[in-house]
Structures are given as structure tokens and as C-alpha cells.
Motif scaffolding. Structure first.
Motif, PDB file in Angstrom:
ATOM      1  N   UNK A 175       0.836  -1.202   0.000  1.00 26.95           N
ATOM      2  CA  UNK A 175       0.000   0.000   0.000  1.00 26.95           C
ATOM      3  C   UNK A 175       0.872   1.254   0.000  1.00 26.95           C
ATOM      4  N   UNK A 176       2.016   1.216   0.655  1.00 28.47           N
ATOM      5  CA  UNK A 176       2.925   2.372   0.652  1.00 28.47           C
ATOM      6  C   UNK A 176       3.488   2.624  -0.740  1.00 28.47           C
ATOM      7  N   UNK A 177       3.869   1.551  -1.432  1.00 29.89           N
ATOM      8  CA  UNK A 177       4.397   1.684  -2.790  1.00 29.89           C
ATOM      9  C   UNK A 177       3.311   2.169  -3.750  1.00 29.89           C
ATOM     10  N   UNK A 178       2.100   1.668  -3.561  1.00 33.76           N
ATOM     11  CA  UNK A 178       0.974   2.123  -4.384  1.00 33.76           C
ATOM     12  C   UNK A 178       0.729   3.614  -4.157  1.00 33.76           C
ATOM     13  N   UNK A 179       0.748   4.026  -2.897  1.00 36.12           N
ATOM     14  CA  UNK A 179       0.570   5.439  -2.582  1.00 36.12           C
ATOM     15  C   UNK A 179       1.636   6.301  -3.229  1.00 36.12           C
ATOM     16  N   UNK A 231      -5.283   7.118   2.017  1.00 37.63           N
ATOM     17  CA  UNK A 231      -6.145   7.450   0.872  1.00 37.63           C
ATOM     18  C   UNK A 231      -6.282   6.247  -0.059  1.00 37.63           C
ATOM     19  N   UNK A 232      -5.226   5.448  -0.192  1.00 37.96           N
ATOM     20  CA  UNK A 232      -5.310   4.213  -0.988  1.00 37.96           C
ATOM     21  C   UNK A 232      -6.387   3.291  -0.423  1.00 37.96           C
ATOM     22  N   UNK A 233      -6.393   3.130   0.906  1.00 36.93           N
ATOM     23  CA  UNK A 233      -7.404   2.266   1.530  1.00 36.93           C
ATOM     24  C   UNK A 233      -8.808   2.823   1.296  1.00 36.93           C
ATOM     25  N   UNK A 234      -8.958   4.134   1.400  1.00 36.63           N
ATOM     26  CA  UNK A 234     -10.277   4.744   1.146  1.00 36.63           C
ATOM     27  C   UNK A 234     -10.732   4.486  -0.288  1.00 36.63           C
ATOM     28  N   UNK A 235      -9.805   4.652  -1.228  1.00 37.42           N
ATOM     29  CA  UNK A 235     -10.148   4.429  -2.633  1.00 37.42           C
ATOM     30  C   UNK A 235     -10.477   2.963  -2.888  1.00 37.42           C
TER      31      UNK A 235
END
Length: 70
Positions: A7-11, A20-24
Motif C-alpha cells: 500500500x505504501x508503494x501504491x501510494x 487514501x489508498x485504503x479509502x479508494x
């Protein structure tokens, strides 16, 4: 071997926070992550994320977006 993103790399790729990634993801905007060893280890396929970005980041749940659909 597929490149898998945390998730950090995606962000970092999307220039947003991990939160925000988790929210999306929860709202259906992002492509679904892969579950590795259960729901505690989620990773995004880098190729799928790149394809989603190339398609102008459509809302996945609303549009039914899948990699390769155009």
C-alpha cells in the motif's frame, strides 16, 4: 514473476497517502488487491495499476473496469 506493490508503494506511485489508498479501495475506485495468505497480506499487481492509470483511473466498481478492457 509479477511485481507486487504494498500500500505504501501504491501510494507513492499515485502520489497519495496509504490511508487514501485504503479509502479508494473501500469505495471501489482502485483495482482490487491480491490476497496473499489471507486478508492480512494485500498487494496490488503493478501491471494492473499501470493499465488502470493508462485508462485514466476509472472508478472500477461503477464502470466494471478490468485490465485490457477499453
Amino acid at each position: 514473476m509479477k511485481a507486487l506493490l504494498t500500500v505504501s508503494e501504491l501510494g507513492d506511485m499515485l502520489n497519495i497517502s496509504p490511508r487514501q489508498c485504503w479509502r479508494m479501495r473501500d469505495s471501489g475506485h482502485l483495482p482490487s488487491p491480491l490476497e496473499l495468505g489471507g486478508k492480512k497480506c494485500l498487494r496490488w499487481d503493478a501491471d494492473v495499476v499501470r493499465a488502470w492509470i493508462a485508462d485514466k483511473c476509472p472508478h472500477v466498481r461503477r464502470t466494471g473496469w478490468k485490465p485490457g478492457n477499453q
